[in-house]
Design a protein around this motif. Sequence first.
Motif, PDB file in Angstrom:
ATOM      1  N   LYS A 107       1.064  -1.071  -0.244  1.00  0.00           N
ATOM      2  CA  LYS A 107       0.035   0.147   0.211  1.00  0.00           C
ATOM      3  C   LYS A 107       1.131   1.221  -0.061  1.00  0.00           C
ATOM      4  N   PRO A 108       0.464   2.531  -0.733  1.00  0.00           N
ATOM      5  CA  PRO A 108       1.106   3.676  -0.645  1.00  0.00           C
ATOM      6  C   PRO A 108       1.711   4.028   0.787  1.00  0.00           C
ATOM      7  N   ASP A 109       0.981   3.322   1.753  1.00  0.00           N
ATOM      8  CA  ASP A 109       1.330   4.039   3.321  1.00  0.00           C
ATOM      9  C   ASP A 109       2.729   2.796   3.921  1.00  0.00           C
ATOM     10  N   ASP A 110       2.853   1.869   3.407  1.00  0.00           N
ATOM     11  CA  ASP A 110       3.430   1.485   3.764  1.00  0.00           C
ATOM     12  C   ASP A 110       5.090   1.597   4.926  1.00  0.00           C
ATOM     13  N   PRO A 111       4.809   1.081   6.322  1.00  0.00           N
ATOM     14  CA  PRO A 111       6.072   1.787   6.441  1.00  0.00           C
ATOM     15  C   PRO A 111       7.315   1.492   6.310  1.00  0.00           C
ATOM     16  N   GLU A 171       8.492   4.721   4.404  1.00  0.00           N
ATOM     17  CA  GLU A 171       8.952   5.474   5.924  1.00  0.00           C
ATOM     18  C   GLU A 171      11.008   5.190   6.244  1.00  0.00           C
ATOM     19  N   GLU A 229       2.510  -2.124  -6.404  1.00  0.00           N
ATOM     20  CA  GLU A 229       1.823  -1.195  -5.558  1.00  0.00           C
ATOM     21  C   GLU A 229       0.227  -1.912  -5.705  1.00  0.00           C
ATOM     22  N   ASP A 235      -3.831  -0.954  -4.877  1.00  0.00           N
ATOM     23  CA  ASP A 235      -4.626  -0.730  -4.958  1.00  0.00           C
ATOM     24  C   ASP A 235      -6.768  -1.221  -4.253  1.00  0.00           C
ATOM     25  N   GLY A 245       8.869  13.416   2.983  1.00  0.00           N
ATOM     26  CA  GLY A 245       7.886  12.819   2.578  1.00  0.00           C
ATOM     27  C   GLY A 245       7.938  12.584   0.319  1.00  0.00           C
ATOM     28  N   VAL A 246       6.715  12.249   0.743  1.00  0.00           N
ATOM     29  CA  VAL A 246       6.556  11.671  -0.579  1.00  0.00           C
ATOM     30  C   VAL A 246       6.751  13.378  -1.593  1.00  0.00           C
ATOM     31  N   ARG A 280       4.016  10.839  -7.948  1.00  0.00           N
ATOM     32  CA  ARG A 280       3.898   9.335  -8.020  1.00  0.00           C
ATOM     33  C   ARG A 280       3.827   8.733  -9.000  1.00  0.00           C
TER      34      ARG A 280
END
Length: 277
Positions: free
Chosen positions: A66-70, A73, A90, A92, A107-108, A111
Amino acid sequence: MAPTRIAAAAAHFGRDLDHDLGRIGKLIADARAEGAALLVLPDAAIGGYLADLRRPDPEALPPALKPDDPIFEQVAAMAGEMVVCVGFCEADGDDRYNAAVCLTGDGVLGRHRKVHLPAAEHIAYRAGDTFAAFDTPAGRIGMLIDYDKTFPESARTLALDGAQIVACLSAWPASITNAAPKLSQDRQSRLFDLYDCARAAENQLVVVSSNQTGAAGGMRFLGQAKVVGPAGNILARTWAKAGLAVAELDVATEIAHARRVLNHLDELRPGTYRSGR
């Protein structure tokens, strides 16, 4: 503006995410030691690419994140002040995309989802539907993945959106239908270099082209990472070896110099072109 150091990576990545993160960290450290402000890593640097482009095994696909996978980070923390572009699969919902993210420690920034799917890649991924540039500390950037760069319209759309740099992230193999005894004689090897130089020259911008190396399944990846200037001239390259291609240039000045007499974007005549078949 001051010159910017730009790095394109050639390296092998597979399914082991911890190993991939370790290799990404090493490449970021190497790029930082070279003074790079921008590092473009290959397509599928997180999780690896397909093992068979003609008959992908649905049970052996790259891990979908997922786009917010750790994990992002972790990459951002390693990137720090550097702008880093990296490819991954990715998730979705139930859909999967061959995707790329551009980020820094803050941060991002942008994409991209691969738009053009070759061979049987549609079995593994859905196609993206847009090309868009975005601002970064290293300049305005647009991203392409693999087969996207085969189509001139892809990079042209990014150029018209103000991109100064096009990051081409690839997991580009040697020909799987007509293998050559040497990679230097391979048809796909020639096309990979041709597309990089043509996209830079026709749009008068900088192309930063990364690629995987090594083998996966029956495919041999080409390497051939490079930085190409706005005249289509290769400024740095890795050839077939793993490593970094690093070039230093004042991006805005080089683009202005390339466009000082013949400005391709200003001289377009879109009303005369066909947009489809």
